[in-house]
Design a protein around this motif. Structure first.
Motif, PDB file in Angstrom:
ATOM      1  N   MET A 171       7.173   2.837   5.411  1.00  0.00           N
ATOM      2  CA  MET A 171       7.405   2.847   6.851  1.00  0.00           C
ATOM      3  C   MET A 171       6.199   3.397   7.596  1.00  0.00           C
ATOM      4  O   MET A 171       5.731   2.827   8.596  1.00  0.00           O
ATOM      5  N   SER A 172       5.670   4.512   7.114  1.00  0.00           N
ATOM      6  CA  SER A 172       4.493   5.125   7.735  1.00  0.00           C
ATOM      7  C   SER A 172       3.313   4.172   7.745  1.00  0.00           C
ATOM      8  O   SER A 172       2.610   4.037   8.756  1.00  0.00           O
ATOM      9  N   ASN A 173       3.087   3.470   6.643  1.00  0.00           N
ATOM     10  CA  ASN A 173       1.955   2.543   6.564  1.00  0.00           C
ATOM     11  C   ASN A 173       2.131   1.350   7.488  1.00  0.00           C
ATOM     12  O   ASN A 173       1.169   0.885   8.108  1.00  0.00           O
ATOM     13  N   VAL A 174       3.340   0.823   7.554  1.00  0.00           N
ATOM     14  CA  VAL A 174       3.583  -0.307   8.451  1.00  0.00           C
ATOM     15  C   VAL A 174       3.337   0.111   9.906  1.00  0.00           C
ATOM     16  O   VAL A 174       2.730  -0.638  10.686  1.00  0.00           O
ATOM     17  N   MET A 175       3.779   1.293  10.277  1.00  0.00           N
ATOM     18  CA  MET A 175       3.539   1.783  11.635  1.00  0.00           C
ATOM     19  C   MET A 175       2.046   1.949  11.901  1.00  0.00           C
ATOM     20  O   MET A 175       1.548   1.601  12.984  1.00  0.00           O
ATOM     21  N   ALA A 176       1.313   2.473  10.919  1.00  0.00           N
ATOM     22  CA  ALA A 176      -0.128   2.655  11.095  1.00  0.00           C
ATOM     23  C   ALA A 176      -0.838   1.311  11.167  1.00  0.00           C
ATOM     24  O   ALA A 176      -1.735   1.109  11.999  1.00  0.00           O
ATOM     25  N   GLY A 177      -0.456   0.364  10.305  1.00  0.00           N
ATOM     26  CA  GLY A 177      -1.120  -0.927  10.266  1.00  0.00           C
ATOM     27  C   GLY A 177      -0.853  -1.790  11.477  1.00  0.00           C
ATOM     28  O   GLY A 177      -1.684  -2.630  11.840  1.00  0.00           O
ATOM     29  N   SER A 178       0.286  -1.584  12.149  1.00  0.00           N
ATOM     30  CA  SER A 178       0.620  -2.385  13.328  1.00  0.00           C
ATOM     31  C   SER A 178      -0.002  -1.850  14.600  1.00  0.00           C
ATOM     32  O   SER A 178      -0.035  -2.541  15.619  1.00  0.00           O
ATOM     33  N   GLY A 179      -0.498  -0.606  14.558  1.00  0.00           N
ATOM     34  CA  GLY A 179      -1.041   0.021  15.756  1.00  0.00           C
ATOM     35  C   GLY A 179      -0.064   0.945  16.441  1.00  0.00           C
ATOM     36  O   GLY A 179      -0.397   1.569  17.455  1.00  0.00           O
ATOM     37  N   ALA A 180       1.155   1.066  15.912  1.00  0.00           N
ATOM     38  CA  ALA A 180       2.167   1.915  16.548  1.00  0.00           C
ATOM     39  C   ALA A 180       1.737   3.377  16.581  1.00  0.00           C
ATOM     40  O   ALA A 180       2.003   4.092  17.562  1.00  0.00           O
ATOM     41  N   VAL A 222      11.175   8.160  -1.117  1.00  0.00           N
ATOM     42  CA  VAL A 222       9.730   8.343  -0.958  1.00  0.00           C
ATOM     43  C   VAL A 222       9.040   7.004  -0.714  1.00  0.00           C
ATOM     44  O   VAL A 222       8.175   6.885   0.160  1.00  0.00           O
ATOM     45  N   ILE A 223       9.397   5.990  -1.485  1.00  0.00           N
ATOM     46  CA  ILE A 223       8.782   4.665  -1.295  1.00  0.00           C
ATOM     47  C   ILE A 223       9.060   4.140   0.112  1.00  0.00           C
ATOM     48  O   ILE A 223       8.157   3.655   0.806  1.00  0.00           O
ATOM     49  N   ALA A 224      10.298   4.238   0.561  1.00  0.00           N
ATOM     50  CA  ALA A 224      10.663   3.711   1.879  1.00  0.00           C
ATOM     51  C   ALA A 224       9.939   4.449   2.990  1.00  0.00           C
ATOM     52  O   ALA A 224       9.436   3.829   3.949  1.00  0.00           O
ATOM     53  N   LEU A 225       9.866   5.779   2.890  1.00  0.00           N
ATOM     54  CA  LEU A 225       9.249   6.573   3.955  1.00  0.00           C
ATOM     55  C   LEU A 225       7.750   6.320   4.053  1.00  0.00           C
ATOM     56  O   LEU A 225       7.198   6.192   5.151  1.00  0.00           O
ATOM     57  N   LYS A 228       0.834  -1.198   0.000  1.00  0.00           N
ATOM     58  CA  LYS A 228       0.000   0.000   0.000  1.00  0.00           C
ATOM     59  C   LYS A 228       0.873   1.255   0.000  1.00  0.00           C
ATOM     60  O   LYS A 228       0.576   2.242  -0.677  1.00  0.00           O
ATOM     61  N   GLY A 229       1.977   1.190   0.742  1.00  0.00           N
ATOM     62  CA  GLY A 229       2.898   2.319   0.760  1.00  0.00           C
ATOM     63  C   GLY A 229       3.540   2.563  -0.588  1.00  0.00           C
ATOM     64  O   GLY A 229       3.676   3.707  -1.026  1.00  0.00           O
ATOM     65  N   VAL A 287      -6.106   0.396  -6.266  1.00  0.00           N
ATOM     66  CA  VAL A 287      -6.009  -0.946  -5.703  1.00  0.00           C
ATOM     67  C   VAL A 287      -6.774  -0.964  -4.386  1.00  0.00           C
ATOM     68  O   VAL A 287      -6.674  -0.028  -3.579  1.00  0.00           O
ATOM     69  N   ASP A 288      -7.573  -2.013  -4.167  1.00  0.00           N
ATOM     70  CA  ASP A 288      -8.295  -2.197  -2.911  1.00  0.00           C
ATOM     71  C   ASP A 288      -7.472  -3.063  -1.971  1.00  0.00           C
ATOM     72  O   ASP A 288      -6.951  -4.117  -2.366  1.00  0.00           O
TER      73      ASP A 288
END
Length: 586
Positions: free
Chosen positions: A460-469, A454-457, A105-106, A384-385
């Protein structure tokens, strides 16, 4: 009753929340065979100092690498993404599927940002190859002889105007090389528009960030009107500070004193109109305020104190510009033409040098302000869904759809403007043999590092949001402050913008949380929500994506840490000043 511990206060705070996670708890409860659960029940990990610091680890690593280690975002971003993946997997119970979805998604979301990056580099290369920046350097000096007014024109007035029209980092990508073109050192050419454009990130871009906040919090008309009023008032503070800081960077107290008449009048127009129009029109607010102020600058430049040409003694200018011995061009693109070439019969006039940017404004207006045309072009979109995900600890991430309408995207406006500029410069005769190949090569070379970053940042933001961080960070900060949370509300908005490079995304990420926090703490909801979007606007000063756009087009890619070492303290000052006002009124 004994005082509550920090952990008890946090858990009590969580019980009062009506957040998105709580609304999704029914689905998670069904999946686990249970009923509706509160946030602290579905998110089994308590918010403690350990969990809070763990949630913040990717951001802390990113800042340490960029600020202390002097790494570029292209190097620090992937490392921080790996840290976020490890944190999500080992500590927050995110499955490989959740991490994979959020990373993909990121990447997909990054494409919408990168489209602007790539097109911004292209329009820069076209302008540089045609000698437009050297022409602008000489032409602006004739129209605005005072060097400080020149810097304010590009770094505050024009950057704000572009933010009112397009946004999405375009003001930084466009204005950084324009400032380099008038002799400003590339580092300051990035910093100045980052500060100057920030205030217009809520009601600019035809109000998209404000509309997003209204949508995600489901504001009733009265609440929306009150929130808009508070937001505009806080933004006025940001606006005035932006003008002061631009002049301060130019020549400290002497710069502020010299630019004071322009600061007062421009801020009265920009901030005052934003406040007045906040009760009239959401879409045209930022555009009207920035347009009137931009036009007013040329009237103010006729004041006696600004009409005489002055030496470029400020340290924001390059050594060559200060000594009048030439211009180094900021280290990007082809070598600039000298003054003799400017006077040649085939050289650009000042208006011709602005052709790509005139085209950008006209195309944007024609598409975004003509509703039938906008609606027709917006009909074509693809995306993309992504499904809903639930971590092992029970954190729910709603299903989302990431889409892109290419014909109404800021990147398409930039791309079309670059092509128009190239054709026009070819017809005028200022493009040398092989110019097309050089433009393409330079664009590709400059795009690779920024694309990685840009892709990495964003991943990273999406992984943090998706994990609950992200929820842990926000809830922990709010719970620790209690009724004093108003002081911190703009910082939370700024954190969202830092992570997503977008006030809109910050409002979507934290808008509901801020609303729930206001309810739980008994604070004035319009003030807290206004602080959220004002802080998100200020956060664009430190958003890595915006910084990358500037360093790329100014030719100093890899020096993002140097930019952040200046803008982070300035953002902190601005956010805390706004927070102090919020604390008093909320």
């Amino acid at each position: 009753m004994p005082p509550q511990s920090g952990s008890t206060r946090i858990m009590a705070f969580c019980r009062a929340q009506q957040t998105r996670a709580e609304r999704g708890s029914q689905r998670a409860g069904d999946a686990k065979g249970g009923g509706v659960k509160k946030w602290e029940e579905i998110m089994e990990l308590p918010v403690t100092i350990i969990s809070w610091l763990t949630a913040a680890l990717p951001l802390l690593i990113l800042l340490v690498l960029m600020l202390a280690g002097r790494w570029g975002a292209a190097e620090a971003g992937p490392v921080s993404w790996l840290i976020a993946v490890g944190m999500a997997w080992f500590y927050f119970g995110a499955s490989a599927e959740t991490i994979g979805f959020e990373s993909v998604k990121g990447v997909w979301s990054a494409i919408t940002v990168l489209y602007v990056v790539w097109a911004s580099i292209l329009i820069y290369e076209v302008s540089d190859e045609g000698g437009a920046f050297e022409r602008l350097r000489h032409g602006i000096a004739d129209v605005l002889p005072d060097p400080l007014v020149q810097v304010m024109a590009f770094g505050w007035a024009f950057a704000s105007f572009l933010q009112g029209v397009t946004g999405f980092g375009v003001p930084i990508a466009v204005c950084a090389p324009l400032l380099v073109g008038i002799g400003v050192r590339p580092l300051y050419a990035v910093i100045i528009p980052l500060i100057g454009h920030a205030w217009n990130n809520t009601f600019g871009t035809l109000g998209v960030a404000w509309l997003g906040l209204k949508e995600v919090t489901a504001m009733e008309p009265l609440l929306a009107a009150q929130t808009a009023l508070y937001a505009a008032a806080f933004i006025w503070i940001l606006n005035a500070l932006g003008g002061i800081l631009v002049c301060w960077l130019y020549d400290r107290a002497r710069g502020v004193w010299h630019g004071l008449p322009i600061i007062v009048v421009m801020s009265a127009i920009q901030g005052g109109l934003t406040l007045a129009l906040s009760q009239w029109n959401d879409v045209l607010n930022g555009f009207v305020a920035s347009s009137v102020a931009f036009a007013a600058l040329f009237v103010l430049a006729r004041l006696p104190r600004y009409r005489a040409e002055k030496p470029r003694t400020s340290s924001v200018f390059t050594k060559e510009a200060r000594e009048g011995t030439g211009h180094d061009g900021g280290g990007t693109g082809s070598d600039p033409q000298d003054a003799a070439a400017i006077a040649s019969p085939r050289a650009l006039t000042l208006n011709q040098a602005f052709i790509p940017y005139y085209a950008l404004v006209l195309i944007t207006f024609a598409i975004l302000l003509v509703s039938p045309l906008k609606n027709s072009l917006s009909a074509f979109a693809f995306g993309v869904d992504f499904p809903e995900t639930v971590t092992d600890l029970g954190f729910v991430r709603d299903a989302t759809s990431v889409s892109m309408a290419p014909f109404t995207h800021a990147g398409s406006f930039l791309l079309a403007s670059a092509l128009i500029g190239y054709v026009a410069f070819r017809r005028i005769g200022v493009m040398k043999q092989g110019s097309f190949g050089r433009i393409v090569r330079n664009t590709v070379d400059k795009s690779i590092p920024s694309t990685i970053a840009v892709i990495a940042l964003i991943a990273m933001s999406n992984v943090m949001a998706g994990s609950g961080a992200i929820e842990v960070l926000a809830h922990g900060a709010a719970a620790a402050t209690g009724p004093a949370y108003g002081f911190l509300a703009p910082v939370v908005g700024g954190l969202g913008a830092f992570m997503t490079t977008s006030n809109l995304a910050s409002n979507l990420l934290f808008g509901t949380f801020q609303s729930s926090t206001a309810d739980a703490t008994g604070l004035l909801k319009p003030a807290i929500l206004g602080a959220q979007t004002a802080g998100g606007a200020a956060g664009n000063m430190i958003a890595p994506g915006n910084v990358l756009l500037g360093t790329t087009t100014a030719g100093i890619l890899g020096r993002e840490g140097e930019v952040l070492r200046v803008t982070i303290p300035l953002f902190t000052i601005v956010a805390l000043l706004i927070g102090a006002v919020v604390f008093l009124v909320a």
